[in-house]
Design a protein around this motif. Structure first.
Motif, PDB file in Angstrom:
ATOM      1  N   THR A 177      -8.061   4.188   3.170  1.00 32.25           N
ATOM      2  CA  THR A 177      -8.946   5.329   3.448  1.00 32.25           C
ATOM      3  C   THR A 177      -8.406   6.201   4.583  1.00 32.25           C
ATOM      4  N   THR A 223       0.833  -1.208   0.000  1.00 36.34           N
ATOM      5  CA  THR A 223       0.000   0.000   0.000  1.00 36.34           C
ATOM      6  C   THR A 223       0.867   1.258   0.000  1.00 36.34           C
ATOM      7  N   GLY A 246     -14.079   1.425  -4.723  1.00 33.53           N
ATOM      8  CA  GLY A 246     -14.198   0.054  -4.238  1.00 33.53           C
ATOM      9  C   GLY A 246     -15.591  -0.508  -4.459  1.00 33.53           C
ATOM     10  N   GLN A 299     -17.044   1.127   5.125  1.00 28.86           N
ATOM     11  CA  GLN A 299     -16.031   2.077   4.676  1.00 28.86           C
ATOM     12  C   GLN A 299     -16.542   3.515   4.775  1.00 28.86           C
ATOM     13  N   THR A 315      -7.714  -2.022   2.888  1.00 29.09           N
ATOM     14  CA  THR A 315      -8.576  -0.970   2.332  1.00 29.09           C
ATOM     15  C   THR A 315      -8.887   0.087   3.387  1.00 29.09           C
ATOM     16  N   ALA A 347      -7.286  -4.698  -4.044  1.00 31.42           N
ATOM     17  CA  ALA A 347      -7.675  -5.302  -2.771  1.00 31.42           C
ATOM     18  C   ALA A 347      -9.129  -5.758  -2.782  1.00 31.42           C
ATOM     19  N   THR A 348     -10.005  -4.975  -3.402  1.00 29.87           N
ATOM     20  CA  THR A 348     -11.422  -5.327  -3.435  1.00 29.87           C
ATOM     21  C   THR A 348     -11.649  -6.629  -4.186  1.00 29.87           C
ATOM     22  N   TYR A 391     -19.028  -3.651   2.603  1.00 27.70           N
ATOM     23  CA  TYR A 391     -17.935  -2.735   2.246  1.00 27.70           C
ATOM     24  C   TYR A 391     -18.446  -1.299   2.176  1.00 27.70           C
ATOM     25  N   TRP A 423      -4.745   0.555  -5.566  1.00 26.70           N
ATOM     26  CA  TRP A 423      -4.687  -0.498  -4.548  1.00 26.70           C
ATOM     27  C   TRP A 423      -6.097  -0.902  -4.108  1.00 26.70           C
ATOM     28  N   THR A 424      -6.999   0.058  -4.026  1.00 28.57           N
ATOM     29  CA  THR A 424      -8.379  -0.239  -3.647  1.00 28.57           C
ATOM     30  C   THR A 424      -9.003  -1.235  -4.618  1.00 28.57           C
TER      31      THR A 424
END
Length: 232
Positions: A70, A18, A89, A140, A66, A37-38, A136, A33-34
């Motif tokens: 954020t 990350t 995401g 989030q 994730t 990762a998702t 999610y 990256w989001t």
């Protein structure tokens, strides 16, 4: 190599990854990256392992990254950009559900060898993916909101915008992860596992989230000191 060692390596690899994405591409890298990762967490969560004396699903560490994303964006770019990462995401998860289910509608050629494995994995995942999608989005959004609420609280009390990073980071993530663990475990696995396994998965998942929440704090501090190469 034991599951415990692999999980420890995963934490270092994913949290370090990350930061690497942030260093190389700035906030755009964290958006990337989001997406990674998702999608990965939606697949990993299908695997049930035993580590540190607990049964647990994979995907916990990946999903925890994730929240690291954020928190870093909230700290550096503000609430609006952090919510943009969440929206990315959400859209990624939605499109992945649609695309992976579309794969199952194709008729494979006679020489195909992959479709049975694809069907075995993705024919059982609509519920997991839909629950993951909903949880999610809820958790989030809540995490970003709570992060800035903690920040407003410490700003009013101490009039120092840079202090108490550890509080807003852990205070938001630990509560958000509790909400995430309960909603996802019950939504995804109720009726799939027996009650004992369900409680084990719920408890172990939250323990992992608590540990990763504490571990990710130094990474947020490091991110605040990093000057992305794109801005150099």
């Amino acid at each position: 190599m034991s599951n415990e060692v692999l999980l420890c390596i995963s934490v270092i690899l994913l949290f370090g990854g990350t930061l690497l994405f942030y260093y190389l591409m700035g906030i755009t890298g964290l958006y990337c990256w989001t997406v990674l990762a998702t999608i990965s967490a939606n697949i990993e969560v299908l695997i049930l392992i035993r580590a540190f004396g607990m049964e647990q699903t994979l995907g916990n560490v990946m999903f925890a990254s994730t929240f690291l994303v954020t928190d870093i964006i909230s700290e550096i770019g503000g609430k609006e950009k952090a919510n943009r990462a969440v929206n990315i995401g959400i859209m990624t998860s939605m499109m992945f559900i649609l695309i992976s289910q579309l794969w199952l509608l194709y008729t494979p050629a006679q020489g195909d060898w992959a479709m049975p494995s694809i069907q075995a994995i993705f024919s059982n995942t609509p519920r997991l993916m839909l629950v993951s999608f909903a949880v999610y989005a809820i958790c989030q959004k809540f995490d970003v909101w709570l992060y800035h609420k903690w920040w407003e609280l410490t700003d009013r009390k101490y009039h120092d915008h840079s202090r108490f990073l550890w509080l807003r980071n852990n205070g938001s993530t630990m509560i958000s992860q509790l909400l995430n663990t309960v909603l996802f475990t019950l939504g995804a696995f109720w009726g799939v596992y027996d009650g004992k396994t369900l409680l084990s998965v719920l408890g172990s998942s939250y323990v992992i989230y608590l540990v990763t929440s504490l571990i990710d704090t130094p990474f947020v501090y490091l991110a605040r000191k990093i000057k992305p190469r794109s801005e150099a």
